[in-house]
Design a protein around this motif. Structure first.
Motif, PDB file in Angstrom:
ATOM      1  N   PHE A 133      29.096  56.069 -66.263  1.00 46.85           N
ATOM      2  CA  PHE A 133      29.407  56.994 -65.178  1.00 46.85           C
ATOM      3  C   PHE A 133      29.382  56.236 -63.857  1.00 46.85           C
ATOM      4  O   PHE A 133      28.587  55.315 -63.662  1.00 46.85           O
ATOM      5  CB  PHE A 133      28.374  58.125 -65.122  1.00 46.85           C
ATOM      6  CG  PHE A 133      28.739  59.335 -65.946  1.00 46.85           C
ATOM      7  CD1 PHE A 133      28.771  60.594 -65.369  1.00 46.85           C
ATOM      8  CD2 PHE A 133      29.051  59.223 -67.289  1.00 46.85           C
ATOM      9  CE1 PHE A 133      29.098  61.710 -66.115  1.00 46.85           C
ATOM     10  CE2 PHE A 133      29.379  60.326 -68.050  1.00 46.85           C
ATOM     11  CZ  PHE A 133      29.408  61.581 -67.457  1.00 46.85           C
ATOM     12  N   GLU A 134      30.241  56.616 -62.944  1.00 42.53           N
ATOM     13  CA  GLU A 134      30.239  56.028 -61.608  1.00 42.53           C
ATOM     14  C   GLU A 134      29.114  56.642 -60.787  1.00 42.53           C
ATOM     15  O   GLU A 134      28.670  57.766 -61.039  1.00 42.53           O
ATOM     16  CB  GLU A 134      31.586  56.268 -60.925  1.00 42.53           C
ATOM     17  CG  GLU A 134      32.760  55.605 -61.645  1.00 42.53           C
ATOM     18  CD  GLU A 134      34.075  55.895 -60.955  1.00 42.53           C
ATOM     19  OE1 GLU A 134      34.055  56.603 -59.915  1.00 42.53           O
ATOM     20  OE2 GLU A 134      35.120  55.414 -61.447  1.00 42.53           O
ATOM     21  N   PHE A 135      28.661  55.897 -59.768  1.00 45.76           N
ATOM     22  CA  PHE A 135      27.563  56.406 -58.940  1.00 45.76           C
ATOM     23  C   PHE A 135      27.939  57.710 -58.247  1.00 45.76           C
ATOM     24  O   PHE A 135      27.082  58.574 -58.027  1.00 45.76           O
ATOM     25  CB  PHE A 135      27.151  55.354 -57.905  1.00 45.76           C
ATOM     26  CG  PHE A 135      26.288  54.266 -58.478  1.00 45.76           C
ATOM     27  CD1 PHE A 135      24.997  54.539 -58.889  1.00 45.76           C
ATOM     28  CD2 PHE A 135      26.777  52.974 -58.619  1.00 45.76           C
ATOM     29  CE1 PHE A 135      24.192  53.538 -59.420  1.00 45.76           C
ATOM     30  CE2 PHE A 135      25.988  51.968 -59.153  1.00 45.76           C
ATOM     31  CZ  PHE A 135      24.690  52.249 -59.554  1.00 45.76           C
ATOM     32  N   ARG A 136      29.209  57.866 -57.924  1.00 42.75           N
ATOM     33  CA  ARG A 136      29.652  59.115 -57.306  1.00 42.75           C
ATOM     34  C   ARG A 136      29.415  60.301 -58.245  1.00 42.75           C
ATOM     35  O   ARG A 136      28.933  61.356 -57.823  1.00 42.75           O
ATOM     36  CB  ARG A 136      31.135  59.007 -56.953  1.00 42.75           C
ATOM     37  CG  ARG A 136      31.784  60.313 -56.506  1.00 42.75           C
ATOM     38  CD  ARG A 136      33.260  60.114 -56.216  1.00 42.75           C
ATOM     39  NE  ARG A 136      33.943  59.486 -57.340  1.00 42.75           N
ATOM     40  CZ  ARG A 136      34.340  60.158 -58.431  1.00 42.75           C
ATOM     41  NH1 ARG A 136      34.096  61.448 -58.552  1.00 42.75           N
ATOM     42  NH2 ARG A 136      34.973  59.516 -59.407  1.00 42.75           N
ATOM     43  N   GLU A 137      29.712  60.106 -59.522  1.00 42.50           N
ATOM     44  CA  GLU A 137      29.511  61.170 -60.504  1.00 42.50           C
ATOM     45  C   GLU A 137      28.025  61.419 -60.743  1.00 42.50           C
ATOM     46  O   GLU A 137      27.585  62.574 -60.871  1.00 42.50           O
ATOM     47  CB  GLU A 137      30.193  60.799 -61.820  1.00 42.50           C
ATOM     48  CG  GLU A 137      31.704  60.656 -61.717  1.00 42.50           C
ATOM     49  CD  GLU A 137      32.322  60.076 -62.976  1.00 42.50           C
ATOM     50  OE1 GLU A 137      33.329  60.638 -63.447  1.00 42.50           O
ATOM     51  OE2 GLU A 137      31.785  59.066 -63.498  1.00 42.50           O
ATOM     52  N   ILE A 138      27.248  60.340 -60.790  1.00 40.44           N
ATOM     53  CA  ILE A 138      25.815  60.478 -61.025  1.00 40.44           C
ATOM     54  C   ILE A 138      25.147  61.201 -59.857  1.00 40.44           C
ATOM     55  O   ILE A 138      24.284  62.067 -60.049  1.00 40.44           O
ATOM     56  CB  ILE A 138      25.176  59.095 -61.228  1.00 40.44           C
ATOM     57  CG1 ILE A 138      25.782  58.421 -62.462  1.00 40.44           C
ATOM     58  CG2 ILE A 138      23.660  59.222 -61.384  1.00 40.44           C
ATOM     59  CD1 ILE A 138      25.368  56.975 -62.631  1.00 40.44           C
ATOM     60  N   ALA A 139      25.553  60.853 -58.653  1.00 37.10           N
ATOM     61  CA  ALA A 139      24.979  61.498 -57.463  1.00 37.10           C
ATOM     62  C   ALA A 139      25.193  63.004 -57.513  1.00 37.10           C
ATOM     63  O   ALA A 139      24.286  63.790 -57.182  1.00 37.10           O
ATOM     64  CB  ALA A 139      25.606  60.902 -56.209  1.00 37.10           C
ATOM     65  N   GLY A 140      26.377  63.421 -57.942  1.00 38.38           N
ATOM     66  CA  GLY A 140      26.646  64.849 -58.053  1.00 38.38           C
ATOM     67  C   GLY A 140      25.848  65.501 -59.169  1.00 38.38           C
ATOM     68  O   GLY A 140      25.430  66.662 -59.042  1.00 38.38           O
ATOM     69  N   ALA A 141      25.598  64.743 -60.237  1.00 37.11           N
ATOM     70  CA  ALA A 141      24.885  65.309 -61.382  1.00 37.11           C
ATOM     71  C   ALA A 141      23.420  65.566 -61.083  1.00 37.11           C
ATOM     72  O   ALA A 141      22.847  66.560 -61.540  1.00 37.11           O
ATOM     73  CB  ALA A 141      25.020  64.384 -62.586  1.00 37.11           C
ATOM     74  N   ILE A 142      22.783  64.671 -60.306  1.00 43.53           N
ATOM     75  CA  ILE A 142      21.339  64.814 -60.069  1.00 43.53           C
ATOM     76  C   ILE A 142      21.022  65.226 -58.638  1.00 43.53           C
ATOM     77  O   ILE A 142      19.853  65.268 -58.255  1.00 43.53           O
ATOM     78  CB  ILE A 142      20.587  63.522 -60.432  1.00 43.53           C
ATOM     79  CG1 ILE A 142      20.941  62.391 -59.455  1.00 43.53           C
ATOM     80  CG2 ILE A 142      20.871  63.108 -61.871  1.00 43.53           C
ATOM     81  CD1 ILE A 142      20.045  61.167 -59.616  1.00 43.53           C
ATOM     82  N   ASP A 143      22.073  65.491 -57.854  1.00 50.49           N
ATOM     83  CA  ASP A 143      21.895  65.973 -56.477  1.00 50.49           C
ATOM     84  C   ASP A 143      21.114  64.972 -55.628  1.00 50.49           C
ATOM     85  O   ASP A 143      20.161  65.324 -54.929  1.00 50.49           O
ATOM     86  CB  ASP A 143      21.190  67.333 -56.478  1.00 50.49           C
ATOM     87  CG  ASP A 143      21.313  68.035 -55.129  1.00 50.49           C
ATOM     88  OD1 ASP A 143      22.267  67.742 -54.385  1.00 50.49           O
ATOM     89  OD2 ASP A 143      20.439  68.874 -54.825  1.00 50.49           O
TER      90      ASP A 143
END
Length: 300
Positions: A133-143
């Motif tokens: 996963f890209e960091f952009r996607e991870i950031a959205g996943a864990i807020d």
């Protein structure tokens, strides 16, 4: 959502189950989480889902983080050692070339290493290093911000170290070691067992306080050999006659058997250079719901 929602979801089911299992260490809980994710997916609007994989991965991650709040509290009160619920499959089911997101059978050593991580560190490590996963996607996943996710990943990698690596073992060699290990432990032959073990071998046992198991890790080939030899010296012990092996347990060579007292167990062996470096013995009945199906009668 349109009727096509179910087939589209099914394309991602194994990935989602693998993600949830790595987060929780429980296949049963992972399957429940995936079913919950399907219900949320079924109720979403197609136009709002640009990337089904990312949307579903985010949903499963958040559901797992919620569940881990109570799971970690239970883990703190766990009796003895904790091992993940074993993922058991026939040897032919293992495919070294299979994509990471299609593999549910995560190495036990990695699962144990990830137990040292906080829930957020674990989520970032799994999403980034195991599922790309890209960091952009991870950031959205864990807020969290992307910068915070990068810091979490650094900390996670420091804790996990090199336990992610797999040691590919020839199928014939794996079958030989599994069969020899079963024969040695079933007969109490400490010398034969000692010859299979690396000097610094480890024995991990999980009974969950419901079945007898080692409360602490046993270190060293000699101590492990004496431990197994001592089992058959106890009253009412009998040679094991019921087993099924070789199997694949969390990607490792292993087998399912009844111990000398009739207790169901799943044992996975970690091998390096033809020697056993770690033994993972799962005996907690709560984690062996599917193990008995693999048993068949055979001579020890």
């Amino acid at each position: 959502m349109a009727d096509a929602s179910y087939p589209e979801f099914e394309q991602h089911r194994r990935f989602l189950t693998a993600l949830a299992y790595r987060m929780l260490g429980s296949l049963a809980d992972a399957q429940d989480i995936v079913q919950d994710a399907f219900l949320r997916w079924h109720g979403s609007a197609p136009a709002e889902v640009a990337s089904p994989r990312a949307w579903l991965g985010t949903t499963v991650t958040r559901l797992c983080l919620d569940l881990m709040k109570s799971a970690r509290a239970r883990r703190e009160n766990y009796v003895g050692q904790w091992l993940p619920e074993p993922v058991i499959a026939p040897p032919a089911a293992a495919d070294a070339a299979q994509a990471a997101e299609e593999r549910i059978d995560t190495p036990v050593a990695l699962m144990l290493a990830m137990e040292r991580l906080s829930p957020l560190e674990r989520a970032v490590f799994i999403l980034h290093d195991l599922f790309d996963f890209e960091f952009r996607e991870i950031a959205g996943a864990i807020d969290r911000s992307e910068a915070a996710c990068r810091q979490l990943l650094v900390r996670a990698r420091n804790h996990v170290g090199d336990t992610e690596r797999r040691y590919d073992v020839d199928a014939t060699e794996a079958a030989r070691v599994v069969t020899a290990f079963f024969a040695a432990t079933s007969s109490g032959d400490a010398s034969a067992l000692r010859n299979l073990l690396a000097d610094a071998a480890r024995l991990h046992g999980d009974g969950g306080g419901k079945r007898p198991a080692t409360l602490n890790v046993i270190h060293g080939a000699d101590k492990i050999g004496r431990f197994f030899a001592g089992i058959l010296q106890k009253p009412d012990a009998r040679p094991v006659q019921v087993w099924s092996g070789p199997l694949r347990i969390n990607g490792l060579p292993g087998f399912v058997s009844l111990d000398p007292f009739g207790t169901l167990q799943a044992i996975a062996l970690e091998l390096e250079n033809g020697r056993i470096v770690a033994i993972y013995s799962m005996r907690n009945p709560d984690k062996l719901a599917g193990a008995e199906a693999f048993l068949h009668h055979a001579d020890a």
